[in-house]
Design a protein around this motif. Structure first.
Motif, PDB file in Angstrom:
ATOM      1  N   ALA A  86       6.870 -79.126 -15.299  1.00 26.61           N
ATOM      2  CA  ALA A  86       7.754 -78.861 -14.209  1.00 26.61           C
ATOM      3  C   ALA A  86       8.640 -80.071 -14.099  1.00 26.61           C
ATOM      4  O   ALA A  86       9.311 -80.622 -15.302  1.00 26.61           O
ATOM      5  CB  ALA A  86       7.086 -78.946 -12.850  1.00 26.61           C
ATOM      6  N   GLY A  87       8.796 -80.858 -12.870  1.00 22.02           N
ATOM      7  CA  GLY A  87       9.668 -81.996 -13.099  1.00 22.02           C
ATOM      8  C   GLY A  87       8.971 -83.382 -13.170  1.00 22.02           C
ATOM      9  O   GLY A  87       9.454 -84.401 -13.115  1.00 22.02           O
ATOM     10  N   ARG A 158      11.866 -91.326 -17.138  1.00 26.46           N
ATOM     11  CA  ARG A 158      12.255 -90.374 -18.062  1.00 26.46           C
ATOM     12  C   ARG A 158      10.767 -90.267 -19.003  1.00 26.46           C
ATOM     13  O   ARG A 158      10.059 -91.322 -19.123  1.00 26.46           O
ATOM     14  CB  ARG A 158      13.224 -90.843 -18.863  1.00 26.46           C
ATOM     15  N   PRO A 159      10.696 -89.051 -19.775  1.00 27.14           N
ATOM     16  CA  PRO A 159       9.553 -88.986 -20.237  1.00 27.14           C
ATOM     17  C   PRO A 159       9.707 -89.696 -21.810  1.00 27.14           C
ATOM     18  O   PRO A 159       8.609 -90.121 -22.037  1.00 27.14           O
ATOM     19  CB  PRO A 159       9.334 -87.333 -20.791  1.00 27.14           C
ATOM     20  N   SER A 422      15.987 -84.989 -16.031  1.00 26.77           N
ATOM     21  CA  SER A 422      17.520 -84.306 -15.667  1.00 26.77           C
ATOM     22  C   SER A 422      18.023 -85.309 -14.623  1.00 26.77           C
ATOM     23  O   SER A 422      19.459 -85.412 -14.681  1.00 26.77           O
ATOM     24  CB  SER A 422      17.240 -83.081 -14.835  1.00 26.77           C
ATOM     25  N   SER A 423      17.611 -85.940 -13.937  1.00 26.21           N
ATOM     26  CA  SER A 423      18.072 -86.848 -12.734  1.00 26.21           C
ATOM     27  C   SER A 423      18.472 -88.091 -13.219  1.00 26.21           C
ATOM     28  O   SER A 423      19.424 -88.675 -12.686  1.00 26.21           O
ATOM     29  CB  SER A 423      17.393 -86.841 -11.354  1.00 26.21           C
ATOM     30  N   MET A 450      22.086 -86.201 -13.535  1.00 24.75           N
ATOM     31  CA  MET A 450      23.024 -86.823 -14.693  1.00 24.75           C
ATOM     32  C   MET A 450      23.165 -85.578 -15.782  1.00 24.75           C
ATOM     33  O   MET A 450      23.949 -85.493 -16.427  1.00 24.75           O
ATOM     34  CB  MET A 450      22.482 -87.995 -14.988  1.00 24.75           C
ATOM     35  N   ASN A 451      21.951 -85.063 -16.113  1.00 26.09           N
ATOM     36  CA  ASN A 451      21.852 -84.086 -17.191  1.00 26.09           C
ATOM     37  C   ASN A 451      21.490 -82.617 -16.812  1.00 26.09           C
ATOM     38  O   ASN A 451      20.642 -82.559 -15.836  1.00 26.09           O
ATOM     39  CB  ASN A 451      20.632 -84.513 -17.936  1.00 26.09           C
ATOM     40  N   GLU A 452      22.280 -81.438 -17.466  1.00 24.73           N
ATOM     41  CA  GLU A 452      22.130 -80.290 -16.997  1.00 24.73           C
ATOM     42  C   GLU A 452      20.808 -79.592 -17.707  1.00 24.73           C
ATOM     43  O   GLU A 452      20.664 -79.711 -18.935  1.00 24.73           O
ATOM     44  CB  GLU A 452      23.257 -79.328 -17.197  1.00 24.73           C
ATOM     45  N   LEU A 453      19.740 -79.417 -16.943  1.00 24.98           N
ATOM     46  CA  LEU A 453      18.631 -78.841 -17.326  1.00 24.98           C
ATOM     47  C   LEU A 453      19.127 -77.129 -17.472  1.00 24.98           C
ATOM     48  O   LEU A 453      18.453 -76.322 -16.678  1.00 24.98           O
ATOM     49  CB  LEU A 453      17.199 -79.007 -16.638  1.00 24.98           C
TER      50      LEU A 453
END
Ligand SMILES: *[C@@H]1O[C@H](CO)[C@@H](O)[C@H](O)[C@H]1NC(C)=O
Ligand SMILES: *[C@@H]1O[C@H](CO)[C@@H](O)[C@H](O)[C@H]1NC(C)=O
Length: 498
Positions: A86-87, A158-159, A422-423, A450-453
């Motif tokens: 998930a997130g 971030r992962p 994504s954020s 910031m990034n479109e998932l």
């Protein structure tokens, strides 16, 4: 004459203009013609954003990079790969396996309608199954998750630059976990069907492993909560017990092998579900497989005894869910805008998973030339298709907010999803390491992610059809792999009904 003509042509133009406006307003307000092909492509693309491990050159979601390459090192295994659920950045094998089973089922039922996305859908399955094969490579041991969930949930990171503990947890013959092993067996068995035609060696590998893991799950029975405690509960705690996963796995093994022993296992054990009386018959998700079992085996039941008039358990599933059914469960509700709701956190998994079951069952009913009787109401297969379409259309934009709940689809969609990667700025924009709490300002910001998932479908609106679009409201704003997996099948069908 000339004057009159000019006058009438002006009024004609005016009339046409007004008609045009009326027509446009009508089209916008009904808004029934969604671009299902676009939604389908995006629903599959989403899985690339959830990838863990070393990304291939074919990766299309470019802002994601390699991550968690050393997963499994602490227990001497290579456990890189798989999906973040998930997130967050934990790899929870229980919901990951369920996601894989449903992606496989989507392809088995609706792969013919996927066009050029078929190959991407099979890649999405393989990204999970390669990892599940690693997770089950040692006899009598099944890896349950990688990542310390307490540690992970304490950070907004971030992962790609995680520095939280990547502990690997497993169940064994001495510390069993039949629900997680059962679901992994189901995932391996169902995916073996997906690869049977175009990669028979891989398919055979999956099937052999499915049999091995099912035998382990069935022979060494236990709850993974008893073996792993706080590492699995309250995260993906199995509230519904393991009986459903064992039957579910056997049903998939029957589908994959056609061997009578698995069918006998299903028939013998299904009364143990006791679900007609426990109210569980309308449940379907990563925890509870009840409704899925009944629909999955309905096709076999119908073809084994087409002359029988006995109501199948799958009929009761239908009657438990449909809004017009006199025997609808009180646990299933509909918002004023028509979205299916259950009393739980992330709701959107319910309309997608249950719509998938009803759509799938409609096809079995059509083949068997049957209808469903809910009390005095007769339900046609067409009605089940219409119900599923209503839920899908709500998700894509036919709702009081007039927004799509799929990121990147349509012109209004969630912008502040609860998703670490994504954020936060991507590695390309911000190559420097971001530590555990460095992400907090981004988490708290009211700016869009910031990034479109792309393709991520979020937990969805509140019961009154409103949507806050706030990162911290994770029940609404977090996407999960098991919301999307059934949607892949639904969108394929509505893109190209077959
Ligand atoms: C998990 O185990 C704990 C500790 O034994 C127990 O309190 C809890 O009720 C269990 N949860 C479930 C869902 O079985
Ligand atoms: C087929 O259905 C009929 C009528 O419902 C029932 O009596 C019979 O036992 C069924 N046969 C099998 C093999 O299940």
């Amino acid at each position: 004459m000339g004057m009159r003509l000019r006058f009438s042509s002006i009024s004609l133009m005016l009339l046409l203009f007004v008609l045009g406006v009326v027509l446009i307003v009508q089209v916008v307000s009904n808004d029934v013609k969604h671009n299902y092909a676009d939604a389908l492509s995006k629903s599959i693309l989403f899985f690339e954003g959830q990838r863990s491990g070393r990304l291939p050159s074919s990766q299309r979601m470019k802002w994601r990079k390699d991550s968690a390459l050393h997963d499994g090192n602490d227990i001497g295994m290579d456990l890189s790969g798989g999906y973040y659920d998930a997130g967050d950045n934990v790899k929870f094998n229980f919901p990951m396996a369920f996601t894989t089973t449903i992606l496989s089922w989507s392809i088995i039922e609706f792969g013919k309608s996927m066009g050029s996305d078929y190959v991407h859908a099979t890649e999405a399955v393989k990204w999970a199954t390669d990892y599940l094969l690693k997770s089950t490579s040692i006899q009598n041991k099944v890896v349950v998750q990688v990542g310390d969930p307490w540690d992970d949930h304490n950070c907004w990171q971030r992962p790609e630059d995680m520095d939280t503990k990547r502990t690997a947890f497993a169940v064994t013959d001495k510390n069993p976990g039949s629900e997680v092993a059962g679901e992994i067996a189901a995932a391996l068995a169902s995916s073996s069907i997906v690869f049977k035609k175009f990669d028979p060696a891989y398919s055979q590998n999956l099937l052999q492993r499915a049999i091995q893991v099912f035998t382990f799950a069935d022979k060494y029975r236990g709850f993974f909560n008893d073996s792993l405690g706080k590492w699995v509960c309250p995260f993906y705690c199995d509230w519904s017990g393991y009986q459903d996963e064992l039957i579910w796995a056997a049903a998939w093994l029957y589908k994959a092998t056609n061997q009578q022993t698995y069918w006998n296992y299903v028939v013998k054990n299904i009364p143990l579900l006791n679900d007609k009386y426990s109210g569980k018959i309308g449940e379907f998700g990563w925890d509870d497989k009840h409704a899925g079992i009944h629909v999955l085996i309905a096709n076999d039941l119908l073809s084994k005894n087409s002359s029988g008039n006995n109501a199948l358990a799958a009929d009761i599933v239908v009657c438990t869910i449909l809004p017009e059914s006199p025997t609808k469960s009180s646990g299933i509700k509909y918002s004023p805008g028509g979205l299916l709701f259950k009393d739980m956190g992330s709701n959107m998994q319910n309309p997608t998973a249950l719509s998938f079951l009803l759509l799938t069952y409609s096809r079995y009913l059509i083949r068997a030339n049957k209808v469903v009787q809910c009390g005095d109401k007769t339900v046609s297969p067409q009605r089940l298709i219409e119900f599923a379409k209503g839920q899908v259309d709500y998700i894509l934009g036919n709702n009081p907010m007039k927004m799509s709940y799929m990121v990147g689809f349509g012109n209004k969609y969630p912008k502040r999803i609860h998703h670490r990667g994504s954020s936060l700025p991507s590695i390309d924009q911000h190559p420097k390491h971001l530590g555990c709490h460095d992400g907090s300002p981004y988490f708290k910001s009211s700016k869009p992610n910031m990034n479109e998932l792309t393709g991520a479908v979020v937990g969805g609106p509140l019961k009154d059809d409103t949507y806050p679009d706030i990162r911290s409201e994770f029940a609404q704003s977090e996407p999960t792999t098991y919301i999307n997996a059934p949607l892949v099948g639904l969108l394929a069908y509505f893109n190209s009904p077959c």
